[in-house]
Structure formats: C-alpha cells, structure tokens
Scaffold this active site. Structure first.
Site, short mmCIF file in Angstrom:
data_model
loop_
_atom_site.label_atom_id
_atom_site.label_comp_id
_atom_site.label_asym_id
_atom_site.label_seq_id
_atom_site.Cartn_x
_atom_site.Cartn_y
_atom_site.Cartn_z
N ARG A 252 2.06 -21.11 21.80
CA ARG A 252 2.02 -21.51 23.21
C ARG A 252 1.62 -20.37 24.14
O ARG A 252 1.23 -20.61 25.28
CB ARG A 252 3.36 -22.13 23.62
CG ARG A 252 3.50 -23.57 23.16
CD ARG A 252 4.86 -24.13 23.45
NE ARG A 252 5.81 -23.83 22.42
CZ ARG A 252 7.10 -23.55 22.64
NH1 ARG A 252 7.56 -23.50 23.87
NH2 ARG A 252 7.90 -23.32 21.64
N GLU B 234 15.68 -18.61 18.90
CA GLU B 234 16.78 -19.48 19.33
C GLU B 234 17.10 -20.48 18.23
O GLU B 234 18.23 -20.90 18.06
CB GLU B 234 16.39 -20.20 20.63
CG GLU B 234 17.54 -20.89 21.34
CD GLU B 234 17.09 -21.64 22.60
OE1 GLU B 234 15.88 -21.65 22.91
OE2 GLU B 234 17.97 -22.24 23.23
#
Ligand SMILES: O=P(O)(O)OC[C@H]1O[C@H](OP(=O)(O)OP(=O)(O)O)[C@H](O)[C@@H]1O
Ligand SMILES: Nc1ncnc2[nH]cnc12
Length: 180
Positions: free
Chosen positions: A68, A105
């Site tokens: 991204r 994460e």
C-alpha cells in the site's frame, strides 16, 4: 489536530478512509484506503497534503513500502521529480538485496531492498500508508541506514496513535496526514 484543520478547508481526508471491523483478524479495525484511491479529486488533495509536508527538503529518492506504500509513494516521487525505490516482501526483488525482519500488528514479516537502490548520503523520504506498531517503518529505516542513506522524513497517510509506532522510529522526522 493542526493537520486535520489544514485539510478540512475543502476536503476531509478521513471521509475517504473506511473502517473494516475484524479484518484481517478478529480484534483489528482495518483502515481501508480504497475509497481514497478510487476518487481522483480526493487522491489529488491527499497527494497535495503529503507533498506540502516535504517541500524544500531536498529529497533524492522516495521509498514506497509494499504494497500500500506503493500507491502514494510513486505519486510523491513523480510530483517531487525524484527516483522511486520499492521496498518489498521477501523473494520479490530480483537483484542483490539486504533484508530486515519486523513484527506487525497481525504477524511478522521481512522486507528487502536492492543493494544498489540507495547511494551513500542519498536523502530519503520513506512513505507508507499506515504507521501502526511501527515495526514496518523501523525495518525500512534500518535498511536505509545500512545502505548509507539519510532519512529525511517518515511520511504516512495515517498514524494509529494508540499503537505508539512513533516510539519505534523516534529520532526521525515523522509526518502523518491524519491521526486516529
Ligand atoms: O506499523 P506496523 O504495525 O508495522 O503496520 C503498518 C504496515 O502494515 C500494513 O502493511 P501490510 O503488511 O498489511 O501489507 P500490505 O501493504 O501489502 O497490505 C501497512 O501498509 C503498513 O506497511
Ligand atoms: N489497522 C490497520 N489498518 C490498515 N492497515 C494496517 N496496518 C497495520 N495495522 C493496520
């Protein structure tokens, strides 16, 4: 915050980022930037905010972090008229590479860069869409430093502040167009 105010005159960036509950794992609220990518005007406004954060900083190259980070990373490089360097997931880059591992994460991963992508002293802008735990950004900083690059700024569309990612890359200039 001040950046939010800057962007609210004509355009509210947060309106183009959508929360997806439980993706890719339970407990994660995923920040989806595809509504921003699909809207040409919103994309242009967003790019303007990112560019204004690096004006006059004499950037030599922009790094975009797979995947991204490639979207606005390439747009930034084009706007600044400088080189673009992809930092990629393992075994994707064909030439000689160095790599760094990091915690995410939602998992762990490794990132790689071509050894000839950065020359000693190059002034580098690191761009990614999200600063979350900071593991990714820290690994990219390590790659840049190992090749002798100078990190001018770590530049993000958004920062998820409760994860304290900026602590992992403390000492570097950090810009995020929006914060959550
Ligand atoms: O601050 P961190 O906790 O390291 O998280 C941020 C990173 O996580 C996401 O990438 P992801 O690995 O999901 O890959 P993608 O860009 O290919 O979707 C995001 O694009 C950042 O690169
Ligand atoms: N919550 C999140 N949403 C989107 N991208 C991420 N990368 C790491 N955490 C993320």
């Amino acid at each position: 915050n001040a950046t939010d105010k800057l962007s609210t005159n004509f355009f509210i960036l947060k309106n183009y980022i959508r929360d997806i509950q439980g993706f890719p794992k339970e407990g994660i609220v995923f920040k989806d930037i595809t509504p921003l990518l699909i809207d040409a005007n919103a994309r242009k406004e967003c790019l303007g905010i990112l560019v204004s954060a690096v004006k006059d900083k004499k950037i030599d190259k922009v790094i975009g972090v797979e995947s991204r980070g490639f979207f606005f990373g390439m747009l930034l490089a084009q706007e600044l008229n400088v080189g673009f360097v992809p930092v990629r997931k393992p075994n994707k880059l064909p030439f000689d590479t160095i790599s760094a591992s990091y915690d995410l994460e939602y998992g762990t991963d490794t990132l790689e860069i071509h050894t000839d992508a950065i020359q000693k002293g190059d002034r580098i802008l690191i761009h990614d869409d999200v600063l979350a735990t900071g593991g990714t950004a820290k690994a990219v900083c390590e790659l840049v430093e190992r090749l002798g690059g100078v990190i001018v700024q770590c530049n993000f569309l958004m920062e998820i502040t409760f994860l304290n990612g900026r602590e992992k890359i403390a000492g570097n200039e950090i810009f995020a167009a929006i914060t959550y």
